[in-house]
Design an enzyme around this catalytic site. Structure first.
Site, PDB file in Angstrom:
ATOM      1  N   TYR A  53      -6.684 -41.389   2.113  1.00  0.00           N
ATOM      2  CA  TYR A  53      -6.842 -42.609   1.314  1.00  0.00           C
ATOM      3  C   TYR A  53      -8.262 -43.107   1.463  1.00  0.00           C
ATOM      4  CZ  TYR A  53      -2.961 -44.535  -1.230  1.00  0.00           C
ATOM      5  OH  TYR A  53      -2.032 -44.783  -2.199  1.00  0.00           O
ATOM      6  N   GLU A  55      -9.703 -45.923  -0.734  1.00  0.00           N
ATOM      7  CA  GLU A  55      -9.968 -46.980  -1.723  1.00  0.00           C
ATOM      8  C   GLU A  55     -11.284 -47.663  -1.406  1.00  0.00           C
ATOM      9  OE1 GLU A  55      -6.338 -49.142  -1.472  1.00  0.00           O
ATOM     10  OE2 GLU A  55      -5.518 -48.198  -3.258  1.00  0.00           O
ATOM     11  N   ASP A 198     -20.005 -40.705 -24.961  1.00  0.00           N
ATOM     12  CA  ASP A 198     -18.940 -39.939 -24.304  1.00  0.00           C
ATOM     13  C   ASP A 198     -19.251 -38.459 -24.531  1.00  0.00           C
ATOM     14  OD1 ASP A 198     -16.684 -38.510 -23.638  1.00  0.00           O
ATOM     15  OD2 ASP A 198     -15.276 -39.986 -24.459  1.00  0.00           O
ATOM     16  N   THR A 224     -15.768 -35.937 -19.068  1.00  0.00           N
ATOM     17  CA  THR A 224     -14.770 -35.266 -18.244  1.00  0.00           C
ATOM     18  C   THR A 224     -15.519 -34.152 -17.512  1.00  0.00           C
ATOM     19  OG1 THR A 224     -14.221 -33.862 -20.116  1.00  0.00           O
ATOM     20  CG2 THR A 224     -12.757 -35.720 -19.693  1.00  0.00           C
ATOM     21  N   LYS A 227     -14.224 -29.607 -19.053  1.00  0.00           N
ATOM     22  CA  LYS A 227     -14.378 -28.917 -20.346  1.00  0.00           C
ATOM     23  C   LYS A 227     -15.555 -27.946 -20.213  1.00  0.00           C
ATOM     24  CE  LYS A 227     -12.100 -32.534 -22.991  1.00  0.00           C
ATOM     25  NZ  LYS A 227     -12.138 -33.872 -22.397  1.00  0.00           N
ATOM     26  N   ARG A 233     -10.098 -31.017 -13.373  1.00  0.00           N
ATOM     27  CA  ARG A 233      -9.752 -32.082 -14.329  1.00  0.00           C
ATOM     28  C   ARG A 233     -10.149 -33.425 -13.745  1.00  0.00           C
ATOM     29  NH1 ARG A 233      -7.049 -29.770 -18.012  1.00  0.00           N
ATOM     30  NH2 ARG A 233      -6.922 -31.731 -19.121  1.00  0.00           N
TER      31      ARG A 233
HETATM   32  N1  DSN Z   1      -7.604 -33.810 -25.140  1.00  0.00           N
HETATM   33  C1  DSN Z   1      -9.025 -33.611 -25.141  1.00  0.00           C
HETATM   34  C2  DSN Z   1      -9.439 -32.649 -26.191  1.00  0.00           C
HETATM   35  O1  DSN Z   1      -8.677 -31.735 -26.419  1.00  0.00           O
HETATM   36  O2  DSN Z   1     -10.498 -32.761 -26.769  1.00  0.00           O
HETATM   37  C3  DSN Z   1      -9.710 -34.860 -25.251  1.00  0.00           C
HETATM   38  O3  DSN Z   1      -9.230 -35.693 -24.259  1.00  0.00           O
END
Ligand code: DSN
Length: 412
Positions: A53, A55, A198, A224, A227, A233
């Site tokens: 933990y 926090e 973003d 994110t 990707k 993730r």
């Molecule tokens: N679900 C993602 C995508 O496929 O682009 C975006 O969050």
């Protein structure tokens, strides 16, 4: 991949993990937002850090025993700032949606106005969709793309002048052209708005200089990590120093509890990987592969929204084939290709049916696919679409996709 302990204690879950590994190994993954992370990242995510933990922030925690966690989180923050040339990073968001939520929370009160890209034109749920917190609690105005698949910056400017948003969001989930962050900054400045970029989809391209960076222009950059960046993730928020405190407060205690420190360690490992010269080669290959796929599909007589892609993804426009995105995504699955249905501009079909399929190359590039492989993938896709009712043809196409998978083994 070692799951010996799960096998001993939980047969049901172990079996599904093994089947999922086989699925990934034997499938051509073209979901534009997915990737195959390194074993080093997976080790970090499966480590003892999951027990802790923590926090709060490094050196300001609500629990004792965080001395090693603090070092790891600081390494991750530093790597994010260096890679993306931003002043401050909060690496705790569990996802991109939560990263965006924290920016909303740090900058606005419910009811404040946001200008962002419409979801069906390529935006994201968390940019203001009516079914998401962002659309439920904020006043959202949306811009779209024109018939060439491009953002019309003059239209965005007009909307910004008319609606005077507090926050403008640029960045998308399905946009195949270069985003002009400078132009967005100029528009934001003209109306006194804050700018959020973003970069979830294009993070790996931005990190390697293969897509222009929003760093000189945006007040906030969210991403994110799983990707094109090829990490675990999760999400990251970066901002100018002046917003650091508000952002950190919005993440915790604003909207999250204990950070996932094992995932933060995975993010740190991925950020280091992304800073290496090999990663730049990888990112360049993602784009070459996307262009080869788009060209191959067009050579087969299929349409791509906006024509040639400039990044890692594209949307196949099925309207002239008379077939739907939903049906064709299912047919592609039969031939061993995973992709998702997607709306095209002015789609006559509903978002659950759609006339398009989004295709992206980060995952196949990780496993070593090159341009000639993408040309073969394009032929398999076109073959499946044109012969979607012909079981024998589909079976043959499945054999061809399996051959490509065997040529480029994954996790072996
Ligand atoms: N679900 C993602 C995508 O496929 O682009 C975006 O969050």
């Amino acid at each position: 991949m070692n799951i010996e302990h799960i096998k001993k204690t939980d047969f049901e879950v172990a079996e599904q993990i093994e089947l999922e590994l086989k699925r990934q190994q034997e499938t051509i993954e073209l979901i534009a937002s997915e990737n195959c992370t390194s074993l080093a990242v997976m080790e970090a995510c499966g480590s003892v850090l999951t027990n802790k933990y923590a926090e709060g922030k490094p050196h300001k925690r609500y629990y004792n025993g965080c001395e090693h966690i603090d070092v790891i989180e600081e390494i991750c923050q530093k790597r994010a700032c260096e890679l993306f040339q931003m002043e401050h990073a909060n690496v705790q968001p569990h996802s991109g949606a939560q990263a965006n939520m924290a920016v909303f929370m740090a900058t606005m009160k419910p009811g404040d106005r946001v200008l962002s890209m419409d979801l069906s034109n390529g935006g994201h749920l968390s940019h203001g969709s009516p079914v998401n917190f962002s659309g439920l609690y904020f006043d959202v105005k949306s811009y779209g793309i024109n018939e060439y698949g491009e953002i019309d910056y003059e239209e965005v400017r007009k909307m910004a002048i008319e609606h005077k948003p507090r926050l403008i969001i640029c960045g998308a989930s399905n946009y195949s052209k270069i985003i002009d962050f400078k132009k967005f900054r100029e528009i934001a400045d003209e109306v006194g708005a804050l700018l959020l970029a973003d970069i979830a989809h294009i993070a790996g391209l931005v990190a390697t200089g293969l897509h222009p960076s929003p760093a000189p222009y945006a007040d906030f950059v969210t991403t994110t990590t799983h990707k094109s960046l090829r990490g675990p993730r999760g999400g990251i928020i970066m901002c100018k120093e002046e917003w650091a405190k508000e952002i950190d407060k919005a993440v915790f205690p604003g909207m999250q509890g204990g950070p996932l420190e094992h995932i933060i360690a995975g993010k740190a490992v991925a950020l280091l990987e992304a800073s290496k010269p090999e990663f730049k080669e990888y990112a360049a290959q993602i784009i070459k592969n996307a262009k080869a796929l788009a060209q191959g599909l067009m050579d087969e007589g299929l349409d791509i929204v906006g024509g040639m892609t400039e990044n890692h993804l594209m949307t196949l426009d099925l309207r002239k084939t008379g077939k739907t995105g939903k049906d064709m995504a299912n047919v592609l699955e039969l031939v061993g290709i995973t992709a998702n249905k997607n709306t095209v501009p002015n789609d006559p079909q509903s978002p659950f049916v759609t006339s398009g399929i989004r295709l992206g190359t980060p995952a196949v590039t990780t496993r070593g696919f090159k341009e000639e492989d993408m040309t073969e993938v394009a032929k398999i896709i076109a073959g499946a679409i044109y012969a979607s009712d012909n079981e024998i043809a589909l079976k043959n196409l499945r054999e061809r996709s399996l051959k490509l998978c065997k040529k480029h083994p994954l996790y072996e």
